[in-house]
Design an enzyme around this catalytic site. Structure first.
Site, PDB file in Angstrom:
ATOM      1  N   SER A  59       0.798  -1.241   0.154  1.00  0.00           N
ATOM      2  CA  SER A  59       0.219  -0.043  -0.031  1.00  0.00           C
ATOM      3  C   SER A  59       0.972   1.287   0.007  1.00  0.00           C
ATOM      4  CB  SER A  59      -0.713  -0.104   1.290  1.00  0.00           C
ATOM      5  OG  SER A  59      -1.550   1.099   1.391  1.00  0.00           O
ATOM      6  N   LYS A  95      -4.369  -6.907   3.123  1.00  0.00           N
ATOM      7  CA  LYS A  95      -4.269  -5.907   2.478  1.00  0.00           C
ATOM      8  C   LYS A  95      -5.790  -5.353   2.001  1.00  0.00           C
ATOM      9  CE  LYS A  95      -3.222  -2.403  -0.281  1.00  0.00           C
ATOM     10  NZ  LYS A  95      -3.896  -2.250  -1.278  1.00  0.00           N
ATOM     11  N   HIS A 135      -7.432  -3.639   4.706  1.00  0.00           N
ATOM     12  CA  HIS A 135      -6.813  -2.068   4.707  1.00  0.00           C
ATOM     13  C   HIS A 135      -7.529  -1.314   3.689  1.00  0.00           C
ATOM     14  CE1 HIS A 135      -4.621   0.784   2.303  1.00  0.00           C
ATOM     15  NE2 HIS A 135      -3.883   1.145   3.590  1.00  0.00           N
ATOM     16  N   ASN A 136      -7.881  -1.918   2.493  1.00  0.00           N
ATOM     17  CA  ASN A 136      -8.733  -1.225   1.559  1.00  0.00           C
ATOM     18  C   ASN A 136     -10.172  -0.882   2.250  1.00  0.00           C
ATOM     19  OD1 ASN A 136      -6.263  -1.312   0.003  1.00  0.00           O
ATOM     20  ND2 ASN A 136      -7.457  -1.736  -1.877  1.00  0.00           N
ATOM     21  N   GLU A 178      -9.967   1.859   4.347  1.00  0.00           N
ATOM     22  CA  GLU A 178      -9.465   2.902   3.493  1.00  0.00           C
ATOM     23  C   GLU A 178     -11.102   3.533   2.714  1.00  0.00           C
ATOM     24  OE1 GLU A 178      -6.384   2.428   0.196  1.00  0.00           O
ATOM     25  OE2 GLU A 178      -8.035   2.959  -1.212  1.00  0.00           O
TER      26      GLU A 178
HETATM   27  C1  6PG Z   1      -3.189   1.405  -1.521  1.00  0.00           C
HETATM   28  C2  6PG Z   1      -4.476   1.360  -2.340  1.00  0.00           C
HETATM   29  C3  6PG Z   1      -4.370   0.674  -3.760  1.00  0.00           C
HETATM   30  C4  6PG Z   1      -5.341   1.300  -4.692  1.00  0.00           C
HETATM   31  C5  6PG Z   1      -6.561   0.941  -4.357  1.00  0.00           C
HETATM   32  C6  6PG Z   1      -7.948   1.611  -4.797  1.00  0.00           C
HETATM   33  O1  6PG Z   1      -3.216   0.692  -0.366  1.00  0.00           O
HETATM   34  O2  6PG Z   1      -2.088   1.769  -2.040  1.00  0.00           O
HETATM   35  O3  6PG Z   1      -5.568   0.773  -1.390  1.00  0.00           O
HETATM   36  O4  6PG Z   1      -4.375  -0.583  -3.318  1.00  0.00           O
HETATM   37  O5  6PG Z   1      -5.588   2.746  -4.568  1.00  0.00           O
HETATM   38  O6  6PG Z   1      -6.830  -0.496  -5.099  1.00  0.00           O
HETATM   39  O7  6PG Z   1      -8.880   1.109  -5.006  1.00  0.00           O
HETATM   40  P1  6PG Z   1     -10.263   1.517  -5.871  1.00  0.00           P
HETATM   41  O8  6PG Z   1      -9.706   1.699  -7.161  1.00  0.00           O
HETATM   42  O9  6PG Z   1     -11.111   0.485  -5.544  1.00  0.00           O
HETATM   43  O10 6PG Z   1     -10.892   2.851  -4.910  1.00  0.00           O
END
Ligand code: 6PG
Length: 468
Positions: free
Chosen positions: A128, A182, A185-186, A189
């Site tokens: 990430s 991960k 984590h998202n 996010e």
């Molecule tokens: C990270 C982000 C990365 C990416 C996501 C965005 O941790 O660096 O999460 O993995 O930006 O996949 O996801 P979406 O396109 O679904 O918002």
């Protein structure tokens, strides 16, 4: 001769190769376009390590000393499987393939098995931090065998972000556990970003504030518990002007959000595990509804746009909004870590929640000052729900009232705040001794004889008087 190879010189691959070279590693590079690899070699010429551009898979593999470790940074799914299929026959037993993409954890489990059957090692690693993180220090979450991890731990910890000297890069368990972490984590996010968008909406539509002024509020929150990368860049996004029109950039961005699937996976997995993840779900659904622009426009024509409060009346006020965000963020983290705990138990992963919080303290998208407190809370007691740890109990006690006020005013003003509402609802439900599930049980038993427990007879399954 290199021991490490990197396949996939897209934006992330390029930056990660330069990062490894900066730390003194020699890395072989392979991409469908030799030009891209050669360009990275040129860009990294002055760095401590050496980058080697390879024209094809054969020279890539033969140019590396065994045991080889091949890091793959290509889109997950089909592209990753074709890289594995084309490299596997060329690799020797004991060589390692590590997937650094956003792969679905069950696919990772399958790939671990497939590679092991061929005598190869396979690691699934979440990474990430976007391109900036890949270049200057991402957060890395690895899963797979410990033998595989030992192989790449050194270079990856060199390249990872550091929090007060500690690398934000660790191994967490077997199989797909790294990619599961991960994914979560998202999910967090998504919830974080949705809360920020809702706070922006309260200020823009409820209080009539302009983007610049809202940016100043976000910047001010950096002095408190909301200090985080996402709040920091929210201030930046609010304050930027569109070079074409001179208007705030934000006002020129179409309100139709995209997604690649990791947030949705998080919600689906949480549902499978029986763990509440209402804030992530609210965030995914908000994106889904936003994507249906035509439907929203048609809805506005049929039903009229939602009545808004008089812009300018600041309602609960910025302090209360900050409090609401603190409470909701605590709920989002509590839910996220409970999903991880359930997965750990269900899949027998023995995940160390404190260690997960530690690798999220720097480098990743959800990094925030609260993550250091979270790691401490789980170090003290890893079995406790986060909101029951003293620091977070105090945060909820101090800020739940503000969350209730902000949500109530948002509803009264016709503002959409689904993630904040989900947080409030979760918090209230999680502190209710006498819930209404007795009615659910009564109905289930009445129509399907599903049985229930009596308050004066715990453990015993009985039927109600509606059954003879
Ligand atoms: C990270 C982000 C990365 C990416 C996501 C965005 O941790 O660096 O999460 O993995 O930006 O996949 O996801 P979406 O396109 O679904 O918002």
């Amino acid at each position: 001769m290199a021991h490490i190879g990197l396949v996939g010189i897209g934006v992330m691959g390029r930056e990660f190769a330069l990062n490894l070279a900066e730390k003194g590693h020699t890395v072989s590079l392979l991409d469908r376009s030799l030009e891209k690899s050669t360009e990275v070699v040129t860009a990294g010429a002055a760095l401590k390590g050496t980058l080697i551009a390879c024209a094809d898979a054969e020279s890539f593999v033969s140019g590396m000393a065994a045991p080889r470790s091949v890091l793959v940074l290509v889109p997950s799914g089909g592209p990753l499987d074709s890289v594995i299929d084309s490299l596997s026959p060329l690799l020797d037993k004991g060589d390692l393939i590590a997937d650094l993409g956003n792969s679905y954890y069950k696919d990772t489990e399958r790939r671990v098995g497939d590679c092991e059957a061929k005598g190869l090692l396979f690691l699934g690693m979440g990474i990430s931090g976007g391109a900036e993180g890949a270049r200057h220090g991402p957060s890395i979450m690895a899963g797979g065998s410990q033998e595989s991890w030992a192989r790449v731990k050194g270079p990856l910890q060199d390249a990872a972000a550091k929090f007060e000297g500690d690398p934000c890069c660790d191994w967490f368990g077997p199989g797909g556990s790294g990619h599961f972490i991960k994914m979560l984590h998202n999910g967090i996010e998504y919830a974080d970003m949705q809360m920020i968008a809702e706070a922006y909406g309260v200020m823009r539509d409820g209080w009539g504030m302009g983007a610049g002024a809202i940016g100043d509020v976000f910047a001010g929150w950096m002095d408190g518990p909301l200090n985080s990368y996402l709040v920091e860049i929210a201030a930046e996004v609010c304050r930027a002007d569109d070079p074409q029109t001179g208007k705030p950039m934000l006002d020129m961005i179409l309100d139709r959000a995209g997604q690649k699937g990791t947030g949705r996976w998080s919600v689906i997995e949480a549902l499978h595990l029986g763990a509440p993840a209402s804030m992530m779900q609210a965030a995914v659904e908000a994106r889904n509804i936003s994507a249906d622009l035509e439907g929203r426009v048609a809805g506005a024509a049929l039903f009229g746009a939602v009545a808004r409060a008089d812009a300018g009346a600041q309602g609960a006020g910025i302090k209360a909004l900050e409090g609401a965000m603190i409470a909701a963020k605590t709920c989002a983290y509590t839910q996220g870590f409970e999903v991880l705990r359930r997965a750990s138990d269900a899949f027998d992963w023995s995940l160390d929640l404190a260690a997960i919080a530690r690798v999220w303290r720097a480098g990743c998208i959800i990094r925030s000052v609260l993550l250091d407190d979270i790691s401490e809370a789980f170090e003290q007691d890893g079995t406790r729900r986060l909101s029951h740890a003293p620091k977070f109990t105090a945060l909820m006690q101090a800020n739940a009232g503000a969350l209730q006020t902000v949500v109530a005013q948002a509803v009264a003003s016709g503002l959409e705040t689904p993630a904040l509402y989900a947080a409030l609802s979760y918090h209230n439900a999680s502190r209710t001794e006498g819930s209404t599930a007795n009615m659910i049980q009564g109905l289930r038993d009445r129509f399907g004889a599903h049985t229930f427990e009596r308050v004066d007879g715990l453990g015993e399954k009985v039927n109600g008087p509606w059954h003879d």
